[in-house]
Design a protein around this motif. Structure first.
Motif, PDB file in Angstrom:
ATOM      1  N   SER A   1      11.140  -8.416   8.960  1.00 14.20           N
ATOM      2  CA  SER A   1      10.513  -9.621   9.489  1.00 14.20           C
ATOM      3  C   SER A   1       9.005  -9.564   9.268  1.00 14.20           C
ATOM      4  O   SER A   1       8.390  -8.509   9.365  1.00 14.20           O
ATOM      5  CB  SER A   1      10.826  -9.741  10.962  1.00 14.20           C
ATOM      6  N   SER A   2       8.419 -10.696   8.979  1.00 15.72           N
ATOM      7  CA  SER A   2       6.962 -10.754   8.841  1.00 15.72           C
ATOM      8  C   SER A   2       6.306 -11.021  10.195  1.00 15.72           C
ATOM      9  O   SER A   2       5.146 -11.365  10.261  1.00 15.72           O
ATOM     10  CB  SER A   2       6.574 -11.830   7.831  1.00 15.72           C
ATOM     11  N   GLU A   3       7.060 -10.861  11.257  1.00 16.25           N
ATOM     12  CA  GLU A   3       6.523 -11.144  12.582  1.00 16.25           C
ATOM     13  C   GLU A   3       6.498  -9.890  13.458  1.00 16.25           C
ATOM     14  O   GLU A   3       5.519  -9.172  13.473  1.00 16.25           O
ATOM     15  CB  GLU A   3       7.315 -12.277  13.231  1.00 16.25           C
ATOM     16  N   LEU A   4       7.566  -9.555  14.136  1.00 17.83           N
ATOM     17  CA  LEU A   4       7.590  -8.471  15.110  1.00 17.83           C
ATOM     18  C   LEU A   4       7.359  -7.114  14.453  1.00 17.83           C
ATOM     19  O   LEU A   4       8.079  -6.719  13.553  1.00 17.83           O
ATOM     20  CB  LEU A   4       8.920  -8.464  15.856  1.00 17.83           C
ATOM     21  N   GLY A   5       6.316  -6.412  14.874  1.00 12.65           N
ATOM     22  CA  GLY A   5       6.038  -5.074  14.395  1.00 12.65           C
ATOM     23  C   GLY A   5       5.269  -4.984  13.086  1.00 12.65           C
ATOM     24  O   GLY A   5       4.918  -3.893  12.644  1.00 12.65           O
ATOM     25  N   THR A   6       5.014  -6.110  12.468  1.00 12.09           N
ATOM     26  CA  THR A   6       4.378  -6.105  11.141  1.00 12.09           C
ATOM     27  C   THR A   6       2.975  -5.524  11.161  1.00 12.09           C
ATOM     28  O   THR A   6       2.614  -4.755  10.268  1.00 12.09           O
ATOM     29  CB  THR A   6       4.342  -7.538  10.565  1.00 12.09           C
ATOM     30  N   ILE A   7       2.174  -5.881  12.142  1.00 11.21           N
ATOM     31  CA  ILE A   7       0.793  -5.390  12.186  1.00 11.21           C
ATOM     32  C   ILE A   7       0.794  -3.870  12.279  1.00 11.21           C
ATOM     33  O   ILE A   7       0.146  -3.187  11.481  1.00 11.21           O
ATOM     34  CB  ILE A   7       0.008  -6.015  13.358  1.00 11.21           C
ATOM     35  N   THR A  10       2.309  -2.164   9.024  1.00 13.73           N
ATOM     36  CA  THR A  10       1.455  -2.311   7.847  1.00 13.73           C
ATOM     37  C   THR A  10       0.173  -1.499   7.984  1.00 13.73           C
ATOM     38  O   THR A  10      -0.239  -0.824   7.036  1.00 13.73           O
ATOM     39  CB  THR A  10       1.135  -3.796   7.591  1.00 13.73           C
ATOM     40  N   LEU A  11      -0.468  -1.547   9.144  1.00 16.45           N
ATOM     41  CA  LEU A  11      -1.697  -0.782   9.327  1.00 16.45           C
ATOM     42  C   LEU A  11      -1.436   0.724   9.243  1.00 16.45           C
ATOM     43  O   LEU A  11      -2.247   1.461   8.667  1.00 16.45           O
ATOM     44  CB  LEU A  11      -2.373  -1.144  10.649  1.00 16.45           C
ATOM     45  N   LEU A  12      -0.310   1.190   9.783  1.00 16.64           N
ATOM     46  CA  LEU A  12       0.024   2.613   9.666  1.00 16.64           C
ATOM     47  C   LEU A  12       0.279   3.001   8.204  1.00 16.64           C
ATOM     48  O   LEU A  12      -0.156   4.067   7.750  1.00 16.64           O
ATOM     49  CB  LEU A  12       1.248   2.948  10.516  1.00 16.64           C
ATOM     50  N   SER A  13       0.957   2.131   7.472  1.00 17.45           N
ATOM     51  CA  SER A  13       1.222   2.408   6.051  1.00 17.45           C
ATOM     52  C   SER A  13      -0.071   2.440   5.250  1.00 17.45           C
ATOM     53  O   SER A  13      -0.278   3.323   4.408  1.00 17.45           O
ATOM     54  CB  SER A  13       2.167   1.353   5.472  1.00 17.45           C
ATOM     55  N   ILE A  14      -0.952   1.494   5.515  1.00 24.91           N
ATOM     56  CA  ILE A  14      -2.241   1.448   4.814  1.00 24.91           C
ATOM     57  C   ILE A  14      -3.062   2.688   5.137  1.00 24.91           C
ATOM     58  O   ILE A  14      -3.656   3.302   4.251  1.00 24.91           O
ATOM     59  CB  ILE A  14      -3.003   0.147   5.157  1.00 24.91           C
ATOM     60  N   GLU A  15      -3.094   3.079   6.400  1.00 19.71           N
ATOM     61  CA  GLU A  15      -3.839   4.276   6.795  1.00 19.71           C
ATOM     62  C   GLU A  15      -3.284   5.520   6.110  1.00 19.71           C
ATOM     63  O   GLU A  15      -4.045   6.370   5.636  1.00 19.71           O
ATOM     64  CB  GLU A  15      -3.807   4.453   8.316  1.00 19.71           C
ATOM     65  N   ALA A  16      -1.971   5.631   6.037  1.00 15.23           N
ATOM     66  CA  ALA A  16      -1.359   6.783   5.363  1.00 15.23           C
ATOM     67  C   ALA A  16      -1.734   6.803   3.880  1.00 15.23           C
ATOM     68  O   ALA A  16      -2.024   7.868   3.320  1.00 15.23           O
ATOM     69  CB  ALA A  16       0.161   6.739   5.530  1.00 15.23           C
ATOM     70  N   GLU A  32       9.359 -15.843   5.911  1.00 11.48           N
ATOM     71  CA  GLU A  32       8.913 -17.229   6.048  1.00 11.48           C
ATOM     72  C   GLU A  32       7.473 -17.307   6.547  1.00 11.48           C
ATOM     73  O   GLU A  32       7.040 -16.481   7.348  1.00 11.48           O
ATOM     74  CB  GLU A  32       9.821 -17.982   7.013  1.00 11.48           C
ATOM     75  N   LYS A  33       6.744 -18.314   6.065  1.00 10.69           N
ATOM     76  CA  LYS A  33       5.396 -18.575   6.582  1.00 10.69           C
ATOM     77  C   LYS A  33       5.518 -19.236   7.949  1.00 10.69           C
ATOM     78  O   LYS A  33       6.167 -20.262   8.093  1.00 10.69           O
ATOM     79  CB  LYS A  33       4.641 -19.537   5.657  1.00 10.69           C
ATOM     80  N   THR A  34       4.921 -18.611   8.935  1.00 12.21           N
ATOM     81  CA  THR A  34       4.888 -19.161  10.288  1.00 12.21           C
ATOM     82  C   THR A  34       3.479 -18.977  10.830  1.00 12.21           C
ATOM     83  O   THR A  34       2.663 -18.265  10.233  1.00 12.21           O
ATOM     84  CB  THR A  34       5.882 -18.430  11.216  1.00 12.21           C
ATOM     85  N   ASP A  35       3.210 -19.579  11.954  1.00 16.99           N
ATOM     86  CA  ASP A  35       1.905 -19.368  12.594  1.00 16.99           C
ATOM     87  C   ASP A  35       1.699 -17.892  12.921  1.00 16.99           C
ATOM     88  O   ASP A  35       0.611 -17.353  12.758  1.00 16.99           O
ATOM     89  CB  ASP A  35       1.786 -20.204  13.869  1.00 16.99           C
ATOM     90  N   ILE A  36       2.773 -17.229  13.369  1.00 13.29           N
ATOM     91  CA  ILE A  36       2.664 -15.811  13.714  1.00 13.29           C
ATOM     92  C   ILE A  36       2.380 -14.977  12.472  1.00 13.29           C
ATOM     93  O   ILE A  36       1.504 -14.112  12.489  1.00 13.29           O
ATOM     94  CB  ILE A  36       3.940 -15.314  14.425  1.00 13.29           C
ATOM     95  N   SER A  37       3.096 -15.232  11.366  1.00  9.51           N
ATOM     96  CA  SER A  37       2.861 -14.430  10.158  1.00  9.51           C
ATOM     97  C   SER A  37       1.462 -14.684   9.608  1.00  9.51           C
ATOM     98  O   SER A  37       0.824 -13.749   9.112  1.00  9.51           O
ATOM     99  CB  SER A  37       3.938 -14.692   9.099  1.00  9.51           C
ATOM    100  N   GLN A  38       0.971 -15.897   9.694  1.00 11.27           N
ATOM    101  CA  GLN A  38      -0.392 -16.185   9.233  1.00 11.27           C
ATOM    102  C   GLN A  38      -1.418 -15.435  10.076  1.00 11.27           C
ATOM    103  O   GLN A  38      -2.392 -14.903   9.545  1.00 11.27           O
ATOM    104  CB  GLN A  38      -0.666 -17.690   9.274  1.00 11.27           C
ATOM    105  N   ASN A  39      -1.190 -15.364  11.372  1.00 13.53           N
ATOM    106  CA  ASN A  39      -2.072 -14.613  12.260  1.00 13.53           C
ATOM    107  C   ASN A  39      -1.993 -13.120  11.937  1.00 13.53           C
ATOM    108  O   ASN A  39      -3.010 -12.420  11.926  1.00 13.53           O
ATOM    109  CB  ASN A  39      -1.687 -14.866  13.717  1.00 13.53           C
ATOM    110  N   ILE A  44      -4.238  -8.075   9.849  1.00 13.73           N
ATOM    111  CA  ILE A  44      -4.110  -6.931   8.941  1.00 13.73           C
ATOM    112  C   ILE A  44      -5.318  -6.852   8.011  1.00 13.73           C
ATOM    113  O   ILE A  44      -5.893  -5.779   7.817  1.00 13.73           O
ATOM    114  CB  ILE A  44      -2.788  -7.003   8.158  1.00 13.73           C
ATOM    115  N   GLU A  45      -5.708  -7.987   7.439  1.00 15.41           N
ATOM    116  CA  GLU A  45      -6.895  -7.996   6.568  1.00 15.41           C
ATOM    117  C   GLU A  45      -8.137  -7.565   7.320  1.00 15.41           C
ATOM    118  O   GLU A  45      -8.942  -6.786   6.812  1.00 15.41           O
ATOM    119  CB  GLU A  45      -7.125  -9.391   5.983  1.00 15.41           C
ATOM    120  N   SER A  46      -8.301  -8.066   8.527  1.00 17.03           N
ATOM    121  CA  SER A  46      -9.504  -7.769   9.320  1.00 17.03           C
ATOM    122  C   SER A  46      -9.619  -6.285   9.652  1.00 17.03           C
ATOM    123  O   SER A  46     -10.686  -5.700   9.519  1.00 17.03           O
ATOM    124  CB  SER A  46      -9.496  -8.575  10.619  1.00 17.03           C
ATOM    125  N   PHE A  47      -8.530  -5.679  10.099  1.00 19.22           N
ATOM    126  CA  PHE A  47      -8.567  -4.275  10.501  1.00 19.22           C
ATOM    127  C   PHE A  47      -8.546  -3.319   9.316  1.00 19.22           C
ATOM    128  O   PHE A  47      -9.175  -2.272   9.356  1.00 19.22           O
ATOM    129  CB  PHE A  47      -7.411  -3.944  11.448  1.00 19.22           C
TER     130      PHE A  47
END
Length: 86
Positions: A1-7, A10-16, A32-39, A44-47
């Protein structure tokens, strides 16, 4: 899912990857593109300071590696690099 747990995932994977000095060109969001996935993308980009490369919706027919690998071949791994690791 691009929603629950994604942040977190993804941040843990990027850090690794950064810790191991693996070059990161960016990340894709699957689902799917949703308001939650866009947020989530913005967060993810910001952090991570890693560039967002695109959003791809997964077909309902993709349920396992046999159906996922052709999707990867077509949209991500046009040079066959990922297959060499499998």
């Amino acid at each position: 899912s691009s929603e629950l747990g994604t942040i977190n995932h993804t941040l843990l994977s990027i850090e690794a990857m950064k810790t191991r000095e693996i070059p990161i060109l960016g990340f894709f969001m699957l689902g799917e593109k949703t308001d939650i996935s866009q947020n989530n993308i913005f967060t993810i980009e910001s952090f991570s300071k890693v560039k967002f490369l695109g959003h791809l919706a997964l077909s309902e027919s993709i349920k396992d590696s046999k159906t996922f690998l052709p999707f990867v071949d077509k949209y991500f791994d046009t040079n066959g690099i990922i297959k060499s690791f499998l």
